[in-house]
Design a protein around this motif. Sequence first.
Motif, PDB file in Angstrom:
ATOM      1  N   LEU A 137      30.454 -36.207 -34.155  1.00  0.00           N
ATOM      2  CA  LEU A 137      29.620 -35.021 -34.026  1.00  0.00           C
ATOM      3  C   LEU A 137      30.396 -33.829 -34.547  1.00  0.00           C
ATOM      4  CD1 LEU A 137      28.252 -35.557 -30.427  1.00  0.00           C
ATOM      5  CD2 LEU A 137      27.041 -35.947 -32.550  1.00  0.00           C
ATOM      6  N   GLU A 193      26.133 -43.238 -21.931  1.00  0.00           N
ATOM      7  CA  GLU A 193      25.059 -42.586 -22.678  1.00  0.00           C
ATOM      8  C   GLU A 193      24.767 -41.180 -22.193  1.00  0.00           C
ATOM      9  OE1 GLU A 193      21.476 -44.832 -22.370  1.00  0.00           O
ATOM     10  OE2 GLU A 193      21.471 -44.871 -20.180  1.00  0.00           O
ATOM     11  N   TYR A 239      26.800 -38.950 -21.579  1.00  0.00           N
ATOM     12  CA  TYR A 239      27.703 -38.015 -22.259  1.00  0.00           C
ATOM     13  C   TYR A 239      26.917 -37.230 -23.309  1.00  0.00           C
ATOM     14  CZ  TYR A 239      31.275 -36.651 -25.745  1.00  0.00           C
ATOM     15  OH  TYR A 239      32.053 -35.969 -26.636  1.00  0.00           O
ATOM     16  N   TYR A 240      25.994 -37.936 -23.998  1.00  0.00           N
ATOM     17  CA  TYR A 240      25.206 -37.334 -25.073  1.00  0.00           C
ATOM     18  C   TYR A 240      23.980 -36.657 -24.467  1.00  0.00           C
ATOM     19  CZ  TYR A 240      28.216 -40.184 -28.014  1.00  0.00           C
ATOM     20  OH  TYR A 240      29.309 -40.754 -28.631  1.00  0.00           O
ATOM     21  N   LEU A 254      21.765 -38.284 -29.637  1.00  0.00           N
ATOM     22  CA  LEU A 254      22.664 -38.312 -30.786  1.00  0.00           C
ATOM     23  C   LEU A 254      22.386 -37.185 -31.773  1.00  0.00           C
ATOM     24  CD1 LEU A 254      22.816 -42.150 -31.478  1.00  0.00           C
ATOM     25  CD2 LEU A 254      24.289 -40.756 -30.018  1.00  0.00           C
ATOM     26  N   THR A 265      23.361 -33.168 -29.458  1.00  0.00           N
ATOM     27  CA  THR A 265      24.547 -32.900 -28.652  1.00  0.00           C
ATOM     28  C   THR A 265      25.651 -32.300 -29.505  1.00  0.00           C
ATOM     29  OG1 THR A 265      24.023 -34.791 -27.241  1.00  0.00           O
ATOM     30  CG2 THR A 265      26.253 -33.913 -27.087  1.00  0.00           C
ATOM     31  N   THR A 301      29.862 -31.301 -29.435  1.00  0.00           N
ATOM     32  CA  THR A 301      31.117 -31.516 -28.721  1.00  0.00           C
ATOM     33  C   THR A 301      31.965 -30.252 -28.654  1.00  0.00           C
ATOM     34  OG1 THR A 301      32.121 -32.333 -30.762  1.00  0.00           O
ATOM     35  CG2 THR A 301      31.213 -33.961 -29.232  1.00  0.00           C
ATOM     36  N   ALA A 356      27.985 -31.611 -24.808  1.00  0.00           N
ATOM     37  CA  ALA A 356      28.163 -32.920 -24.188  1.00  0.00           C
ATOM     38  C   ALA A 356      28.630 -32.748 -22.748  1.00  0.00           C
ATOM     39  CB  ALA A 356      29.177 -33.742 -24.976  1.00  0.00           C
ATOM     40  N   GLN A 400      15.029 -39.876 -29.120  1.00  0.00           N
ATOM     41  CA  GLN A 400      16.333 -39.634 -28.523  1.00  0.00           C
ATOM     42  C   GLN A 400      16.249 -39.786 -27.001  1.00  0.00           C
ATOM     43  OE1 GLN A 400      19.174 -38.511 -30.682  1.00  0.00           O
ATOM     44  NE2 GLN A 400      17.609 -39.530 -31.918  1.00  0.00           N
TER      45      GLN A 400
END
Length: 569
Positions: free
Chosen positions: A6, A44, A46-47, A51, A54, A56, A418, A473
Amino acid sequence: MNKLTLSGLFLFGTVITIGCSDSDDAVSPTTWEIGNPTKTDYPEDYYTGGLLGTTTVNSSTAFKQPTKSVEDADMMTAFNEGEYLFEKDYNTNTEGAFHGLGPVYVRRGCLYCHPGYGHGARQTSYKADTHRNGYLLVIYDKTTNQYIRSVAGMPQTGAVKPFKAPINEKDITIAWKDYTDEWGNQFPDGETYSLIYPEVTIPYSAYYAPVVVSRGGVDVELTEEQYLSDVGVLLESTIGIYGTGITDAIPDDSITAQWKKESDYFNKIGKTDALNPAMWNQSTGTWNSYYSNSLQGDGTKYVRRYTYALSRGPILDAAGANAIWNITNVTRSDRRYHYLDLAGKYYATKSSQDAEVQAGFTEYINAIDPGKAHPEWHTGNLQQDIYTYLTSKSLNAEMTDAQYKNLMIWHRGLAVPAARNTTTSDFKEGKRLFTQIGCAACHRPSWETGDDHIQDPAKFFKSDSDMPRYPHQKIWPYTDFVQHRLWMKNDIRTGWCRTTPLWGRGLAAKCGSGVERMHDCRARNVMEAIMWHGCKNEGGMSDAYNAVVKFRNLSKKERDQVIYFIESI
């Protein structure tokens, strides 16, 4: 979860401590560390934004990042230009990118209400030009629960000369009162907490125009005595705008299914008044109210999903699209009229009769319309000209279509940071407890987006290629998009409030936004926010009351783990 690169910085943040205990059982400090998804397989959740949505980045600009969809669609230039329009103040010039402020306004720009792109901060006084003041005044008739008619739904306290503000903000006071809950603000193990709530006072004399309410479909002007007894004033603060465009990709029928699921549950347990009847028919499991726009659009109906009051549908005609016009009163091609009082006449009438406004109007209108393209504003009858100008439906557009499109690309293109600390035992245990005690019933963790075809009730945007999109998503906003009641002291207007998304809020301090929670910033931290969910009074019992009882009965470490989880998602 497959590893994914990312865009963003993998920084190590300052540490925040939430636990106070020095024992071996103390919860680890929460951190701002997001981690590197190119080196670690994260769960998952975390996102948070999926995808495509998100980021970082965990620096002070975490709430300002573009989604991967913006980059994939080659929209970064438009995104940056939209951000520029969001961040700068508008002015009284008659040309240039930021001209057109007024004649009355709520704020000069967007960052006042959305510091760091997040939540407004708690205030002890009301000033429109105070940075981080995300408050909007809620002035309503306590008899009907409807906004009063003689000011705007978002009442203005600013004005451009010669006009005068609809409310004199110097007369507004905010007092913070202590509140003691049924448990004496103390947990069974002895740990204590404090609770506060705001009381807002606006005297009758602060209003420029007469105070008018609607009773039985008839406008009624109130005396000062009637005003003091019949009109209530509350505060509502802005929430974070990051990630809003990603939730716009959730299909309408998925949100309907959530309402139906909760409706069926409450019917099964015999709680037949659990959902707002203004929105939903609990007995039939169908909508009573949809969002539609017949003024700019064709009246197509959409499921309501945005604002505390669920007053808006799809994002392209939701709070941001509305606010860039009515907060500043900057017109555009589809909004060629001023945002004034709800009745559309009381402010204009008062201004037209004001000798000081009349004295300065000729200079003002000659600057606005030097070529006299609108001769109806230049007849020489000042009272008539002022009223005609203020109520005009054919004002020149001050924001271009290209600027508005770029603003909405930016708005729909903001990513979500995230989740942090996801691999720690405290996060995992906090998540388990969050679900076990019932928080996840309203703060639904995840949703699936659909095909994400662009929907715009105003019919300004028509093509999928106009906007960044987020098809298929799995996202983690922690909201059910349903309204519930908490029965708090000085509660939100009507008592019904849409569940606010929790994602990203743990980064609020680092991003410079308000760290406070709840609709009026009464909760100064997560602990207070949780305990405000446990109200019970003569009006009723909070929909989250039982969850708060369970939270109270957790150990000190377990309570801290729940808070740790909330600060990390």
